[in-house]
Scaffold this motif. Sequence first.
Motif, mmCIF file in Angstrom:
data_model
loop_
_atom_site.group_PDB
_atom_site.id
_atom_site.type_symbol
_atom_site.label_atom_id
_atom_site.label_comp_id
_atom_site.label_asym_id
_atom_site.label_seq_id
_atom_site.Cartn_x
_atom_site.Cartn_y
_atom_site.Cartn_z
ATOM 1 N N HIS A 1 -6.127 -5.094 -41.751
ATOM 2 C CA HIS A 1 -6.495 -5.818 -40.800
ATOM 3 C C HIS A 1 -8.088 -5.774 -40.868
ATOM 4 O O HIS A 1 -8.957 -4.473 -40.762
ATOM 5 C CB HIS A 1 -6.029 -6.962 -39.768
ATOM 6 C CG HIS A 1 -6.163 -5.832 -38.546
ATOM 7 N ND1 HIS A 1 -5.330 -4.541 -38.404
ATOM 8 C CD2 HIS A 1 -6.905 -6.409 -37.325
ATOM 9 C CE1 HIS A 1 -5.936 -4.142 -36.897
ATOM 10 N NE2 HIS A 1 -6.454 -5.142 -36.871
ATOM 11 N N HIS B 1 -10.110 -6.368 -38.658
ATOM 12 C CA HIS B 1 -10.762 -6.068 -37.313
ATOM 13 C C HIS B 1 -12.011 -5.037 -37.788
ATOM 14 O O HIS B 1 -11.655 -3.888 -37.661
ATOM 15 C CB HIS B 1 -9.997 -6.036 -36.262
ATOM 16 C CG HIS B 1 -9.061 -7.449 -35.358
ATOM 17 N ND1 HIS B 1 -8.249 -7.613 -35.260
ATOM 18 C CD2 HIS B 1 -9.659 -8.662 -35.921
ATOM 19 C CE1 HIS B 1 -7.744 -8.487 -34.732
ATOM 20 N NE2 HIS B 1 -8.967 -9.475 -35.344
ATOM 21 N N ASP C 1 -12.596 -2.639 -35.446
ATOM 22 C CA ASP C 1 -11.670 -1.311 -35.109
ATOM 23 C C ASP C 1 -11.231 -0.201 -36.053
ATOM 24 O O ASP C 1 -10.780 0.296 -36.027
ATOM 25 C CB ASP C 1 -11.761 -0.992 -33.941
ATOM 26 C CG ASP C 1 -10.235 -2.223 -33.799
ATOM 27 O OD1 ASP C 1 -10.391 -2.721 -33.864
ATOM 28 O OD2 ASP C 1 -9.313 -1.800 -33.027
ATOM 29 N N HIS C 2 -11.358 -1.603 -37.240
ATOM 30 C CA HIS C 2 -10.249 -0.656 -38.751
ATOM 31 C C HIS C 2 -10.637 -0.841 -38.968
ATOM 32 O O HIS C 2 -10.778 0.112 -40.172
ATOM 33 C CB HIS C 2 -9.525 -1.912 -38.704
ATOM 34 C CG HIS C 2 -7.686 -1.244 -37.485
ATOM 35 N ND1 HIS C 2 -7.149 -0.891 -37.632
ATOM 36 C CD2 HIS C 2 -8.417 -2.333 -35.759
ATOM 37 C CE1 HIS C 2 -6.426 -0.915 -35.846
ATOM 38 N NE2 HIS C 2 -7.343 -1.767 -35.631
ATOM 39 N N HIS D 1 -1.896 -11.498 -35.141
ATOM 40 C CA HIS D 1 -2.955 -11.032 -33.965
ATOM 41 C C HIS D 1 -4.368 -10.920 -34.999
ATOM 42 O O HIS D 1 -5.258 -11.119 -34.108
ATOM 43 C CB HIS D 1 -2.336 -8.931 -34.419
ATOM 44 C CG HIS D 1 -4.047 -8.349 -33.875
ATOM 45 N ND1 HIS D 1 -4.451 -8.117 -32.886
ATOM 46 C CD2 HIS D 1 -4.756 -7.384 -34.741
ATOM 47 C CE1 HIS D 1 -5.214 -7.315 -32.299
ATOM 48 N NE2 HIS D 1 -5.400 -6.753 -33.605
ATOM 49 N N ASP E 1 -2.000 -3.027 -35.796
ATOM 50 C CA ASP E 1 -2.601 -4.038 -34.776
ATOM 51 C C ASP E 1 -0.660 -5.174 -34.810
ATOM 52 O O ASP E 1 -1.368 -5.318 -33.408
ATOM 53 C CB ASP E 1 -3.652 -4.665 -34.379
ATOM 54 C CG ASP E 1 -4.555 -2.717 -33.733
ATOM 55 O OD1 ASP E 1 -4.233 -1.618 -33.438
ATOM 56 O OD2 ASP E 1 -6.036 -3.919 -33.867
HETATM 57 ZN ZN LIG Z 1 -6.876 -5.766 -34.677
#
Ligand SMILES: [Zn+2]
Length: 331
Positions: free
Chosen positions: A79, A81, A83-84, A181, A200
Amino acid sequence: MDGKAPLHPSVTRHEEVLQVKVPLPFPLRWVNSYLLRGKDGWTLIDPGLRTDAAEALWDEALAACGIAAGDIARIVLTHHHPDHYGLAGWFQMRSGAPVLLSADGLEQARRLWGGGQPMTEQLLALFREHGLPAELALPMREHMDGFVPSVSPQPEVTPLAAGETVRLGDDVYEAIATPGHAAGHLCLYRAETETMFCGDHVLPQISPNVGYLPGGIDENPLASYLESLQRISRYAVKRAFPGHREPFGHLTQRALELIRHHDERLEAMRSLLDSPLTAYEVCRLAFGERLTLHQLRFALSETLAHLIWLREAGKVQAEADEDGIQRFSRL
Ligand SMILES: [Zn+2]
Ligand SMILES: [Zn+2]
């Protein structure tokens, strides 16, 4: 673990999968990236947030594993986000590898960090409408703008659709739609080995944030999330590789636990509405006053996701006052 000496303190070997703990400047502490070796090169899943510490860790970890940037054949994102996704462009620049992400994930990344960052305005307007005090609007904007360097440069994305297969190392995995999410979230599954990279969507110990974002990609993200949990709970999984914490083996049980957790939270939020309240007021009652700005942003989005679910289920109603501020009351 196969008993071999660790390659690097942040790298753990799980048979054919290397787990790399990439540091994060949040209480989550690290994001899990995964590396799988294939005949045509390495597959890198979710490379992490772009920070100096993460870049340094990757330089060390790749050297310890004997992997050159040019050995990376593809970068796959569960995904969008930060942090990824954050280091995907940095890795693409160094490796030339394609970056695979769902079309909805790409669209959200564009709205969040593409030219003009339209999501920032929309989200602030939404938060104000739901009771965010005016004095918090500016710090919230600065907080959101502060993420841009951690997700730059933006990668060129090759869309990956749910139902398609994707090669991870030498094995073929199926991309499974698991929105909730994050819009466009994908889990990656291989039936032969009952292995899943679950991003996540399902995390051990932590309840993944489910937040409402404006813009119409997902108007009821908690409904999507609960449906995605039901869907994923039906897969046979022996090894689940999550985006945070450690790999685990009880995916079905954990998915069902998360459904119960949200059922309880829905009931708890509804029970707070003895008189009409804004989402911000519900958020403060449910999550407390001692939140950092980062935590407040996610707590308020999460509160909205629950209140919207309740509204769509006919359990609460929302009414705007003459200033356009929305208040929720129990039905
Ligand atoms: Zn996430
Ligand atoms: Zn994450």
